[in-house]
Design a protein around this motif. Sequence first.
Motif, PDB file in Angstrom:
ATOM      1  N   LEU A  61      48.692  44.676  38.464  1.00  0.00           N
ATOM      2  CA  LEU A  61      47.476  45.096  37.766  1.00  0.00           C
ATOM      3  C   LEU A  61      46.247  44.343  38.284  1.00  0.00           C
ATOM      4  CD1 LEU A  61      48.841  45.333  34.126  1.00  0.00           C
ATOM      5  CD2 LEU A  61      48.383  47.199  35.703  1.00  0.00           C
TER       6      LEU A  61
ATOM      7  N   LEU B 139      45.120  45.947  41.310  1.00  0.00           N
ATOM      8  CA  LEU B 139      44.432  47.193  40.985  1.00  0.00           C
ATOM      9  C   LEU B 139      42.982  46.938  40.577  1.00  0.00           C
ATOM     10  CD1 LEU B 139      45.021  50.165  40.938  1.00  0.00           C
ATOM     11  CD2 LEU B 139      45.794  49.948  38.603  1.00  0.00           C
ATOM     12  N   VAL B 140      42.747  45.884  39.803  1.00  0.00           N
ATOM     13  CA  VAL B 140      41.370  45.510  39.443  1.00  0.00           C
ATOM     14  C   VAL B 140      40.582  45.182  40.703  1.00  0.00           C
ATOM     15  CG1 VAL B 140      39.953  43.794  38.247  1.00  0.00           C
ATOM     16  CG2 VAL B 140      42.006  44.670  37.162  1.00  0.00           C
TER      17      VAL B 140
ATOM     18  N   LEU C 216      44.184  44.736  30.534  1.00  0.00           N
ATOM     19  CA  LEU C 216      45.640  44.668  30.584  1.00  0.00           C
ATOM     20  C   LEU C 216      46.126  43.385  31.248  1.00  0.00           C
ATOM     21  CD1 LEU C 216      46.736  48.325  31.466  1.00  0.00           C
ATOM     22  CD2 LEU C 216      46.738  47.184  29.243  1.00  0.00           C
ATOM     23  N   VAL C 217      45.454  42.976  32.321  1.00  0.00           N
ATOM     24  CA  VAL C 217      45.830  41.730  32.999  1.00  0.00           C
ATOM     25  C   VAL C 217      45.586  40.547  32.073  1.00  0.00           C
ATOM     26  CG1 VAL C 217      45.337  40.231  34.961  1.00  0.00           C
ATOM     27  CG2 VAL C 217      45.418  42.677  35.288  1.00  0.00           C
TER      28      VAL C 217
ATOM     29  N   SER D 284      39.803  38.129  40.100  1.00  0.00           N
ATOM     30  CA  SER D 284      40.944  39.007  40.388  1.00  0.00           C
ATOM     31  C   SER D 284      41.625  38.639  41.706  1.00  0.00           C
ATOM     32  CB  SER D 284      40.515  40.471  40.388  1.00  0.00           C
ATOM     33  OG  SER D 284      39.580  40.716  41.395  1.00  0.00           O
TER      34      SER D 284
ATOM     35  N   TRP E 108      45.302  36.815  41.790  1.00  0.00           N
ATOM     36  CA  TRP E 108      46.334  37.635  42.419  1.00  0.00           C
ATOM     37  C   TRP E 108      47.044  36.823  43.501  1.00  0.00           C
ATOM     38  CZ3 TRP E 108      47.377  39.718  47.281  1.00  0.00           C
ATOM     39  CH2 TRP E 108      48.413  40.639  47.296  1.00  0.00           C
TER      40      TRP E 108
ATOM     41  N   PHE F   9      41.929  47.867  33.299  1.00  0.00           N
ATOM     42  CA  PHE F   9      43.024  47.112  33.894  1.00  0.00           C
ATOM     43  C   PHE F   9      42.798  45.608  33.801  1.00  0.00           C
ATOM     44  CE2 PHE F   9      43.849  51.237  35.994  1.00  0.00           C
ATOM     45  CZ  PHE F   9      45.141  51.414  35.506  1.00  0.00           C
TER      46      PHE F   9
END
Length: 135
Positions: A2, A5-6, A103-104, A28, A32, A100
């Motif tokens: 996710l 994805l961000v 969500l993360v 992000s 990540w 997203f």
Amino acid sequence: VLGLLVWALIADTTYHLHAAYGWVMFVSTFFWVATVLLFVTYLLQLPLKFYVIPWPLVLVIFNAVATVLYITAFITCSAAVQPTSWRQWDYNRRAAASFFACLVMLAYGVSTFLSFRAWKGLGSNAATSQVTNHA
């Protein structure tokens, strides 16, 4: 996944025109990469080799910092979304990136809670917490 994805959704917009998205990109991408490195560390079983490092505490701190910084990234990304942007697909991608990012943020929050319970030993099962010397 996710967080990637961000990162991809923001990178696909004209984020360089808005300073707020620079922060979202930093958070992000940094988390990540850091999460992938931490995953590889556990995959290679390096905590068994570096037993001096308190790995459960490291996980609690990492997840707590990630949660707090993703809260700021989510708020920043959500506040910077403008429905009257001159490119409609930028609005769609930025709104999806905000979703997203939320969500993360929630995933890191749950991971913080679970790693804190593991660090404190609150997640032990009934078999290991029973008294073994019944005379």
